[in-house]
Design an enzyme around this catalytic site. Structure first.
Site, PDB file in Angstrom:
ATOM      1  N   GLU A  46      37.801  69.836  32.569  1.00 20.89           N
ATOM      2  CA  GLU A  46      37.463  70.543  31.338  1.00 20.89           C
ATOM      3  C   GLU A  46      36.134  70.068  30.755  1.00 20.89           C
ATOM      4  OE1 GLU A  46      40.736  69.903  28.681  1.00 20.89           O
ATOM      5  OE2 GLU A  46      42.171  70.483  30.212  1.00 20.89           O
ATOM      6  N   CYS A  49      30.294  68.365  25.972  1.00 22.69           N
ATOM      7  CA  CYS A  49      31.105  67.205  26.352  1.00 22.69           C
ATOM      8  C   CYS A  49      31.643  67.459  27.759  1.00 22.69           C
ATOM      9  CB  CYS A  49      32.233  67.079  25.336  1.00 22.69           C
ATOM     10  SG  CYS A  49      33.461  65.868  25.783  1.00 22.69           S
ATOM     11  N   CYS A  72      42.823  60.442  34.504  1.00 25.03           N
ATOM     12  CA  CYS A  72      42.299  59.108  34.186  1.00 25.03           C
ATOM     13  C   CYS A  72      43.403  58.089  34.430  1.00 25.03           C
ATOM     14  CB  CYS A  72      41.848  59.051  32.733  1.00 25.03           C
ATOM     15  SG  CYS A  72      41.146  57.449  32.279  1.00 25.03           S
ATOM     16  N   CYS A 126      45.468  55.784  28.000  1.00 24.85           N
ATOM     17  CA  CYS A 126      45.444  55.537  26.549  1.00 24.85           C
ATOM     18  C   CYS A 126      46.484  56.442  25.880  1.00 24.85           C
ATOM     19  CB  CYS A 126      44.058  55.802  25.974  1.00 24.85           C
ATOM     20  SG  CYS A 126      42.788  54.781  26.755  1.00 24.85           S
ATOM     21  N   CYS A 175      45.738  60.002  24.147  1.00 26.69           N
ATOM     22  CA  CYS A 175      44.826  60.879  24.880  1.00 26.69           C
ATOM     23  C   CYS A 175      45.591  61.795  25.840  1.00 26.69           C
ATOM     24  CB  CYS A 175      43.842  60.000  25.645  1.00 26.69           C
ATOM     25  SG  CYS A 175      42.849  60.884  26.831  1.00 26.69           S
ATOM     26  N   CYS A 229      39.765  66.730  25.322  1.00 26.74           N
ATOM     27  CA  CYS A 229      39.811  66.905  26.777  1.00 26.74           C
ATOM     28  C   CYS A 229      41.146  66.464  27.353  1.00 26.74           C
ATOM     29  CB  CYS A 229      38.655  66.181  27.429  1.00 26.74           C
ATOM     30  SG  CYS A 229      37.290  67.315  27.587  1.00 26.74           S
TER      31      CYS A 229
HETATM   32  S1  SF4 Z   1      40.732  57.924  26.230  1.00 25.45           S
HETATM   33 FE1  SF4 Z   1      41.697  59.153  27.854  1.00 25.45          FE
HETATM   34  S2  SF4 Z   1      40.051  59.647  29.286  1.00 25.45           S
HETATM   35 FE2  SF4 Z   1      39.312  57.960  27.971  1.00 25.45          FE
HETATM   36  S3  SF4 Z   1      39.843  56.063  29.097  1.00 25.45           S
HETATM   37 FE3  SF4 Z   1      41.579  56.492  27.743  1.00 25.45          FE
HETATM   38  S4  SF4 Z   1      43.024  57.714  29.008  1.00 25.45           S
HETATM   39 FE4  SF4 Z   1      41.025  57.751  30.024  1.00 25.45          FE
END
Ligand code: SF4
Length: 358
Positions: free
Chosen positions: A95, A108, A115, A119, A122, A349
């Site tokens: 995205e 962006c 990922c 986190c 997220c 995202c």
């Molecule tokens: S915020 Fe999301 S994309 Fe960024 S490092 Fe953490 S899990 Fe990965």
């Protein structure tokens, strides 16, 4: 067709292309022509290389593939934000988001499919990691979003007489950019060089959760682009709760790497801090943040949270947000406040991707 898959043409250097043509009895300058089509004109198929004869295009097609990222799903927000999901050659999606401001826009982009860092606030973190994006796939997001901006119908946004301009490019989409360091820096080179899109590196920002050893490597490489740290909590006790990576690489290690960055580059960086309601938005949290900032010259971006379904986090209420910012401003810190955009289209995202999966 049987046999091994053909190599992506955009994984070749200019020297590789020269060798390819020379061993086939073609002129060396063909490599420069192809290179220009690939990176400056950023075409996405062999047929578009119209300065090459049909047999030369066929020769390329017989040996190479074109692993382009193609815009597929687009969502338009009432506030002008545009989110696009790009389909990759292997069927995966990433995205990008375009945030307009009259005839300019911030774009962006993503650096990975998913990922690995997980986190908790997220949407991408909920997807897990699939693979790194290539230089070409990163560049396709930039040109795809630039073209989307040029086609927008909003008269306040685009002056039809003017070329559409990406004023800022941020690596803040899916993925941790410094866990795909070679391709991200390779893409920035193509985006900013005169052989490529010719954008000023001053307009490019790489936002990272803060991988200490990669911050040091990046500092050694003396980048011309901006660096932003996604901090979001200024004590280990709190950061451990939202960024699992922090448990293995706590703030003391991160601080040491950031000091190294500052010593090597003499540059200020940005600290990004998303405000989560009743989690990291008290005056005591602001005090912890101010203490962390005493270690180096920084600029603060305080960001309104765009809630992700199932994360359990909410946005901070206006009174707490105001008190938090007032505290920092009274400590003479440079504070920018960023409203969340595209709330009606899952613009954070990973959100669109997550929705498509469920
Ligand atoms: S915020 Fe999301 S994309 Fe960024 S490092 Fe953490 S899990 Fe990965």
């Amino acid at each position: 067709m049987s046999g091994s898959p053909r190599q992506d043409i955009r994984s070749l250097t200019k020297a590789d292309l020269e060798d390819f043509f020379l061993v086939r009895g073609e002129k060396k300058f063909r490599a420069s022509q192809v290179y220009e089509w690939l990176w400056r004109k950023s075409i996405r198929s062999f047929d578009e290389m119209t300065s090459l004869s049909k047999p030369v295009r066929q020769l390329l097609e017989n040996h190479f593939s074109f692993c382009a990222a193609v815009p597929e799903i687009r969502q338009n927000s009432g506030d002008g934000t545009v989110k696009t999901a790009f389909r990759l050659h292997d069927g995966l999606l990433v995205e990008s988001v375009l945030i307009p401001s009259r005839e300019r826009a911030t774009v962006c982009i993503s650096s990975q499919v998913g990922c690995a860092l997980g986190c908790l606030f997220c949407a991408t973190g909920q997807l897990g990691f699939t693979r790194n994006l290539t230089v070409g796939e990163i560049l396709d997001q930039v040109t795809g979003m630039r073209d989307a901006g040029s086609r927008m119908q909003n008269p306040d946004f685009v002056n039809p007489e003017q070329e559409f301009i990406i004023s800022n490019l941020v690596f803040m989409g899916m993925g941790e950019p410094y866990l795909n360091y070679e391709n991200v820096t390779g893409a920035i080179e193509k985006i900013t060089s005169s052989d490529g899109l010719g954008m000023s590196p001053q307009r490019v920002t790489v936002s990272s959760v803060g991988i200490p050893k990669m911050i040091k490597k990046m500092a050694d490489d003396d980048p011309k682009y901006h660096f932003a740290l996604s901090l979001h909590a200024a004590t280990d006790a709190k950061r451990d709760q939202i960024i699992p990576f922090n448990k293995k690489h706590p703030l003391a290690e991160l601080t040491e790497a950031l000091k190294y960055y500052h010593k090597k580059t003499a540059r200020r960086f940005t600290i990004e801090y998303i405000l989560f309601g009743n989690f990291n938005d008290s005056v005591a949290d602001a005090k912890d943040l101010a203490l962390f900032c005493r270690n180096f010259p920084v600029k603060l971006n305080i960001i309104e949270y765009n809630p992700v379904t199932g994360s359990g986090f909410t946005k901070s209420d206006p009174d707490r947000t105001r008190a938090f910012i007032d505290f920092l401003e009274h400590r003479n810190l440079v504070v920018n406040v960023r409203q969340s955009r595209g709330k009606d289209i899952d613009a954070a995202c990973g959100q669109l991707h997550l929705k498509l999966k469920t």
